[in-house]
Design a protein around this motif. Sequence first.
Motif, PDB file in Angstrom:
ATOM      1  N   SER A 209       0.874  -0.612  -0.289  1.00 43.18           N
ATOM      2  CA  SER A 209       0.029   0.342   0.005  1.00 43.18           C
ATOM      3  C   SER A 209       0.886   1.583  -0.450  1.00 43.18           C
ATOM      4  N   HIS A 210       0.578   2.301  -0.662  1.00 36.77           N
ATOM      5  CA  HIS A 210       1.183   3.467  -0.655  1.00 36.77           C
ATOM      6  C   HIS A 210       1.311   4.686   0.691  1.00 36.77           C
ATOM      7  N   LEU A 245      -0.800   4.175  -9.879  1.00 38.04           N
ATOM      8  CA  LEU A 245       0.491   4.009  -9.356  1.00 38.04           C
ATOM      9  C   LEU A 245       0.436   4.878  -7.908  1.00 38.04           C
ATOM     10  N   ALA A 246       1.496   6.304  -8.919  1.00 43.31           N
ATOM     11  CA  ALA A 246       1.079   6.985  -7.417  1.00 43.31           C
ATOM     12  C   ALA A 246       0.109   7.384  -6.818  1.00 43.31           C
ATOM     13  N   VAL A 247       0.466   7.805  -5.331  1.00 42.35           N
ATOM     14  CA  VAL A 247      -0.885   8.693  -4.345  1.00 42.35           C
ATOM     15  C   VAL A 247      -1.183  10.105  -4.854  1.00 42.35           C
ATOM     16  N   ASP A 248      -0.519  10.332  -5.642  1.00 43.22           N
ATOM     17  CA  ASP A 248      -0.375  11.975  -5.735  1.00 43.22           C
ATOM     18  C   ASP A 248      -1.150  12.051  -7.661  1.00 43.22           C
ATOM     19  N   ASP A 249      -1.246  10.889  -7.671  1.00 49.93           N
ATOM     20  CA  ASP A 249      -1.604  10.796  -9.289  1.00 49.93           C
ATOM     21  C   ASP A 249      -3.685  11.590  -9.544  1.00 49.93           C
ATOM     22  N   SER A 250      -4.149  11.554  -8.434  1.00 51.55           N
ATOM     23  CA  SER A 250      -5.516  11.719  -8.176  1.00 51.55           C
ATOM     24  C   SER A 250      -5.893  12.845  -6.936  1.00 51.55           C
ATOM     25  N   SER A 251      -6.339  13.173  -6.556  1.00 51.93           N
ATOM     26  CA  SER A 251      -6.767  13.826  -5.054  1.00 51.93           C
ATOM     27  C   SER A 251      -6.792  12.806  -3.990  1.00 51.93           C
ATOM     28  N   GLU A 347      -5.374  -4.881  -5.151  1.00 44.90           N
ATOM     29  CA  GLU A 347      -5.109  -3.278  -5.272  1.00 44.90           C
ATOM     30  C   GLU A 347      -6.637  -3.506  -4.100  1.00 44.90           C
ATOM     31  N   LEU A 348      -7.436  -3.864  -4.441  1.00 44.43           N
ATOM     32  CA  LEU A 348      -8.973  -3.580  -4.400  1.00 44.43           C
ATOM     33  C   LEU A 348      -8.858  -4.144  -2.723  1.00 44.43           C
ATOM     34  N   ALA A 349      -8.294  -5.354  -3.046  1.00 41.25           N
ATOM     35  CA  ALA A 349      -9.031  -6.611  -1.915  1.00 41.25           C
ATOM     36  C   ALA A 349      -7.442  -6.061  -0.636  1.00 41.25           C
ATOM     37  N   ALA A 350      -6.824  -5.701  -0.630  1.00 47.74           N
ATOM     38  CA  ALA A 350      -5.464  -5.784  -0.269  1.00 47.74           C
ATOM     39  C   ALA A 350      -5.476  -4.199   0.706  1.00 47.74           C
ATOM     40  N   ASP A 427       4.874  -0.573 -14.818  1.00 49.09           N
ATOM     41  CA  ASP A 427       5.246  -0.591 -13.272  1.00 49.09           C
ATOM     42  C   ASP A 427       4.097  -0.895 -12.388  1.00 49.09           C
ATOM     43  N   TYR A 428       3.085  -0.536 -12.874  1.00 49.61           N
ATOM     44  CA  TYR A 428       1.596  -1.054 -11.400  1.00 49.61           C
ATOM     45  C   TYR A 428       1.550  -2.019 -11.366  1.00 49.61           C
ATOM     46  N   VAL A 429       1.781  -3.134 -12.706  1.00 53.90           N
ATOM     47  CA  VAL A 429       1.001  -3.868 -12.983  1.00 53.90           C
ATOM     48  C   VAL A 429       1.921  -5.185 -12.011  1.00 53.90           C
TER      49      VAL A 429
END
Length: 481
Positions: A209-210, A245-251, A347-350, A427-429
Amino acid sequence: MANCLVWFRNDLRTHDHEPLRIATEHAGSGGNTFALYCFDPRQFGRSRFGFDRTGPHRTRFLIESVADLRDQLRRLGGELIVRHGKPEETIEQLIQELSIDSVHYHREPGTEEYDIEQAVELACQRGRVRTVHRWAGTLHLPEDLPFEIAQVPEIFTHYRKSIEKSSSHRDPLAAPDSIHCRLPECCVVGDLPGATELGVEPPKFDERSHRDYRGGQTAGMERLQEYLWDRDRLRVYKQTRNGMLAVDDSSKFSPWLANGSLSPRTIAAEVSRYERERVANESTYWLIFELMWRDYFHFIAAKHGRHLFQIGGLQQTQLPWLRDVERMDAWKQGRTGYPLVDANMQELAATGFMSNRGRQNVGSFLTKNLGIDWRMGAEWFESLLIDYDVASNYGNWNYVAGVGNDARGFRFFNITKQARDYDPDGDYVRHWLPVLANIPSDRIHEPWKLSREDQARYGVQIGREYPTPIVDLFVSVGAIK
Ligand SMILES: Cc1cc2nc3c(=O)[nH]c(=O)nc-3n(C[C@H](O)[C@H](O)[C@H](O)COP(=O)(O)OP(=O)(O)OC[C@H]3O[C@@H](n4cnc5c(N)ncnc54)[C@H](O)[C@@H]3O)c2cc1C
């Protein structure tokens, strides 16, 4: 001088909270403003398809949000009564116990929410108590729209253009200066439950998790400050918002918006200030544009009521949906053989979060490629999403499944093209599926095409350590037209 009760729901904040303001003004200095939050057992039961209605991540986030609300209210001189029970029953008891004169709350979209409001109204009628309610959670209020809810356009662009032409949103309200609340000794304040007491296993933190989202108004405001001002990311939002991937990609405002610890009008006011003090560009406009999508789904939910949850959706389209449990399980567990889908589902489950790009892809895959009843997907999201919001979730699922407000008819996502466009380096995968980590970027999104020699070279056996695709992307897509 009156005793007022504010019933908190998905509006877990003290700022921009009209019922709280009205109640404190009404109570005056001689009366009391009591506040209540109920952990409703119906929210912690099982869904139609047997999933937990509220999974571990959202449960934790909710408990933290209620704890923060209690702190905020105490700082103002108030108190939050906490109960584990149905609001209609709890309110009926409190009316007697606290000699309540009026009950104040925000109305919400969603049919279950409406049924609960009706039950609360009845309880208040029996107790001969007045209720005062306002609409919650959207940037624009129904009374400021250029049409009645029943006339909300079925196409988002029509809705948006009318709003932009003839409507403006109001400024957020400040929190009350102080709250007068003297609880009688016989009234138990109530401890916050732990996840286990609500019948939910506490979530485990996943190293991948980021961000560990923390619930509550305080953390929501901190994220607003961080995203706009400290990291200055709003100026590039339109270019980065599709990143996964990155936290700041969206709000990442959605978890706080969903349970109301952050109000959309507060966000809009900060965006205006940012536009005055830093920059006004396409990106600043686009964040408001996305909040308008959110508003739109809320009004569409209010307009269509139960149709939103029915298999035929808003359009009442009858399609031959399947209930294939085996394939559903593969989707849920991230074992479909399509890395983009699997990484997102893991990612959703984790974490309880998935990007908008991810949600559109996994939703399209479930409905258009596997042909599975879209409501199973919607319920799975409802269970796991930290930002679950009834209108946004079911509205988007209607849209993705092709039974809602999509002006473009039957559409499906080409998953491998989407993967190349939005995760070009893989990178995301790689982050969520470490078993594929050594496959080069240009081949990572189609691992089933690797020869035995390549599989050995990249250290993965397809069909054993990572599944072969459960359907062919292009053959399967005709199944549900
Ligand atoms: C199948 C599916 C299910 C979804 N379920 C939910 C849900 O339960 N709760 C939820 O809040 N969003 C839902 N969304 C919308 C969207 O994916 C999330 O709002 C977004 O990913 C949250 O991340 P963010 O806050 O960084 O968004 P940003 O891109 O930063 O957007 C800012 C805000 O705008 C709103 N927003 C953006 N896109 C949408 C959209 N398509 N619909 C409604 N609001 C939007 C959100 O409140 C978001 O926080 C769903 C989308 C799909 C395709």
